[in-house]
Design a protein around this motif. Structure first.
Motif, PDB file in Angstrom:
ATOM      1  N   GLN A  96       0.845  -1.194   0.000  1.00 22.63           N
ATOM      2  CA  GLN A  96       0.000   0.000   0.000  1.00 22.63           C
ATOM      3  C   GLN A  96       0.877   1.240   0.000  1.00 22.63           C
ATOM      4  N   THR A  97       0.592   2.165  -0.941  1.00 22.26           N
ATOM      5  CA  THR A  97       1.369   3.402  -1.035  1.00 22.26           C
ATOM      6  C   THR A  97       0.543   4.646  -0.744  1.00 22.26           C
ATOM      7  N   VAL A  98      -0.780   4.554  -0.892  1.00 24.31           N
ATOM      8  CA  VAL A  98      -1.679   5.651  -0.522  1.00 24.31           C
ATOM      9  C   VAL A  98      -2.581   5.096   0.569  1.00 24.31           C
ATOM     10  N   PHE A  99      -2.580   5.751   1.718  1.00 20.36           N
ATOM     11  CA  PHE A  99      -3.255   5.212   2.889  1.00 20.36           C
ATOM     12  C   PHE A  99      -4.684   5.745   3.047  1.00 20.36           C
ATOM     13  N   HIS A 100      -5.458   5.502   1.982  1.00 22.17           N
ATOM     14  CA  HIS A 100      -6.905   5.688   1.939  1.00 22.17           C
ATOM     15  C   HIS A 100      -7.409   4.455   1.203  1.00 22.17           C
ATOM     16  N   LEU A 101      -8.398   3.761   1.763  1.00 21.74           N
ATOM     17  CA  LEU A 101      -8.910   2.541   1.150  1.00 21.74           C
ATOM     18  C   LEU A 101      -9.186   2.753  -0.333  1.00 21.74           C
ATOM     19  N   HIS A 102      -8.657   1.880  -1.163  1.00 19.13           N
ATOM     20  CA  HIS A 102      -8.951   1.901  -2.596  1.00 19.13           C
ATOM     21  C   HIS A 102      -8.762   0.504  -3.170  1.00 19.13           C
ATOM     22  N   ILE A 103      -9.494   0.237  -4.227  1.00 20.40           N
ATOM     23  CA  ILE A 103      -9.477  -1.073  -4.865  1.00 20.40           C
ATOM     24  C   ILE A 103      -9.072  -0.880  -6.324  1.00 20.40           C
ATOM     25  N   HIS A 104      -8.064  -1.644  -6.723  1.00 16.31           N
ATOM     26  CA  HIS A 104      -7.558  -1.595  -8.091  1.00 16.31           C
ATOM     27  C   HIS A 104      -8.365  -2.540  -8.977  1.00 16.31           C
ATOM     28  N   VAL A 105      -8.778  -2.053 -10.136  1.00 17.17           N
ATOM     29  CA  VAL A 105      -9.416  -2.867 -11.173  1.00 17.17           C
ATOM     30  C   VAL A 105      -8.446  -2.819 -12.354  1.00 17.17           C
ATOM     31  N   ILE A 106      -7.772  -3.947 -12.586  1.00 19.95           N
ATOM     32  CA  ILE A 106      -6.659  -3.965 -13.536  1.00 19.95           C
ATOM     33  C   ILE A 106      -6.951  -4.931 -14.685  1.00 19.95           C
ATOM     34  N   PRO A 107      -7.103  -4.396 -15.896  1.00 17.43           N
ATOM     35  CA  PRO A 107      -7.304  -5.276 -17.043  1.00 17.43           C
ATOM     36  C   PRO A 107      -6.038  -6.084 -17.323  1.00 17.43           C
ATOM     37  N   VAL A 108      -6.248  -7.325 -17.762  1.00 16.57           N
ATOM     38  CA  VAL A 108      -5.138  -8.207 -18.115  1.00 16.57           C
ATOM     39  C   VAL A 108      -5.312  -8.601 -19.574  1.00 16.57           C
ATOM     40  N   TYR A 109      -4.210  -8.521 -20.303  1.00 15.58           N
ATOM     41  CA  TYR A 109      -4.228  -8.830 -21.726  1.00 15.58           C
ATOM     42  C   TYR A 109      -3.334 -10.039 -21.991  1.00 15.58           C
ATOM     43  N   GLU A 110      -3.883 -11.016 -22.688  1.00  8.97           N
ATOM     44  CA  GLU A 110      -3.146 -12.240 -23.020  1.00  8.97           C
ATOM     45  C   GLU A 110      -1.809 -11.891 -23.681  1.00  8.97           C
ATOM     46  N   GLY A 111      -0.720 -12.412 -23.123  1.00  8.85           N
ATOM     47  CA  GLY A 111       0.601 -12.223 -23.708  1.00  8.85           C
ATOM     48  C   GLY A 111       1.258 -10.888 -23.403  1.00  8.85           C
ATOM     49  N   VAL A 112       0.615 -10.053 -22.579  1.00  6.89           N
ATOM     50  CA  VAL A 112       1.173  -8.734 -22.242  1.00  6.89           C
ATOM     51  C   VAL A 112       1.505  -8.717 -20.751  1.00  6.89           C
ATOM     52  N   SER A 113       2.756  -8.448 -20.427  1.00  6.59           N
ATOM     53  CA  SER A 113       3.167  -8.394 -19.022  1.00  6.59           C
ATOM     54  C   SER A 113       2.618  -7.143 -18.354  1.00  6.59           C
ATOM     55  N   MET A 114       2.275  -7.291 -17.097  1.00  7.42           N
ATOM     56  CA  MET A 114       1.810  -6.139 -16.325  1.00  7.42           C
ATOM     57  C   MET A 114       2.993  -5.334 -15.822  1.00  7.42           C
ATOM     58  N   GLY A 115       2.807  -4.035 -15.720  1.00  9.19           N
ATOM     59  CA  GLY A 115       3.825  -3.171 -15.166  1.00  9.19           C
ATOM     60  C   GLY A 115       3.862  -3.286 -13.649  1.00  9.19           C
ATOM     61  N   ALA A 116       4.860  -2.676 -13.058  1.00 14.29           N
ATOM     62  CA  ALA A 116       5.011  -2.682 -11.605  1.00 14.29           C
ATOM     63  C   ALA A 116       3.976  -1.772 -10.956  1.00 14.29           C
ATOM     64  N   HIS A 117       3.548  -2.122  -9.741  1.00 16.21           N
ATOM     65  CA  HIS A 117       2.639  -1.283  -8.967  1.00 16.21           C
ATOM     66  C   HIS A 117       3.345   0.044  -8.694  1.00 16.21           C
ATOM     67  N   GLY A 118       2.722   1.158  -9.097  1.00 16.44           N
ATOM     68  CA  GLY A 118       3.315   2.477  -8.895  1.00 16.44           C
ATOM     69  C   GLY A 118       4.435   2.779  -9.877  1.00 16.44           C
ATOM     70  N   GLY A 119       4.458   2.085 -11.008  1.00 19.93           N
ATOM     71  CA  GLY A 119       5.508   2.281 -12.014  1.00 19.93           C
ATOM     72  C   GLY A 119       5.349   3.602 -12.749  1.00 19.93           C
ATOM     73  N   GLY A 120       5.649   3.612 -14.034  1.00 21.19           N
ATOM     74  CA  GLY A 120       5.664   4.839 -14.830  1.00 21.19           C
ATOM     75  C   GLY A 120       4.309   5.493 -14.994  1.00 21.19           C
ATOM     76  N   GLN A 121       4.343   6.815 -15.121  1.00 20.13           N
ATOM     77  CA  GLN A 121       3.117   7.599 -15.279  1.00 20.13           C
ATOM     78  C   GLN A 121       2.587   7.487 -16.701  1.00 20.13           C
TER      79      GLN A 121
END
Length: 138
Positions: A96-121
């Motif tokens: 956790q990097t922001v200390f207010h409750l929040h839920i991530h909804v992250i699309p996943v694409y076949e064959g595409v790696s996910m970036g790091a949490h809090g990575g590039g803007q």
């Protein structure tokens, strides 16, 4: 640890900082993550102040989970993602990097790696386009 009302999400909820809003009601604000792990990464932020899941009122959690489901479906439709990941972090050791409750909804694409949490803007124009596309699915 206690809730700090000066966190960035509290400031966004008060309108002090702009955000790429997807949806807003009395319960929560849904916005694009500006440091996305994948294209279409969205955040569901309850308006009631709580640090995370551990101190959240169960009524807040009950109100927000149907919205998370609704947003997940809209993100899937708007992005044509192959899957969806729902993530929620509690305290710094857990990521956790922001200390207010929040839920991530992250699309996943076949064959595409996910970036790091809090990575590039992400590009602001792309975020604005995605916010409109997701909102149109609601």
């Amino acid at each position: 640890m206690s809730y700090d009302p000066s966190n960035i999400f509290a400031k966004i909820l008060r309108g002090e900082i702009p955000a790429h809003k997807v949806f807003e009601d009395d319960t929560a604000l849904v916005m694009m993550d500006i440091f996305p792990q994948s294209r279409g990464h969205t955040l569901v932020i309850p308006k009631v102040a709580s640090r995370n899941l551990l101190d959240a009122d169960p009524a807040t959690l009950s109100a927000v989970i149907p919205l998370v489901q609704k947003i997940a479906k809209a993100v899937m439709a708007a992005t044509k993602a192959d899957g969806i990941r729902i993530v929620q972090f509690n305290e710094a050791p857990a990521g956790q990097t922001v200390f207010h409750l929040h839920i991530h909804v992250i699309p996943v694409y076949e064959g595409v790696s996910m970036g790091a949490h809090g990575g590039g803007q992400a590009d602001n124009a792309e975020l604005a386009t995605l916010a409109k596309a997701i909102a149109a699915q609601l």
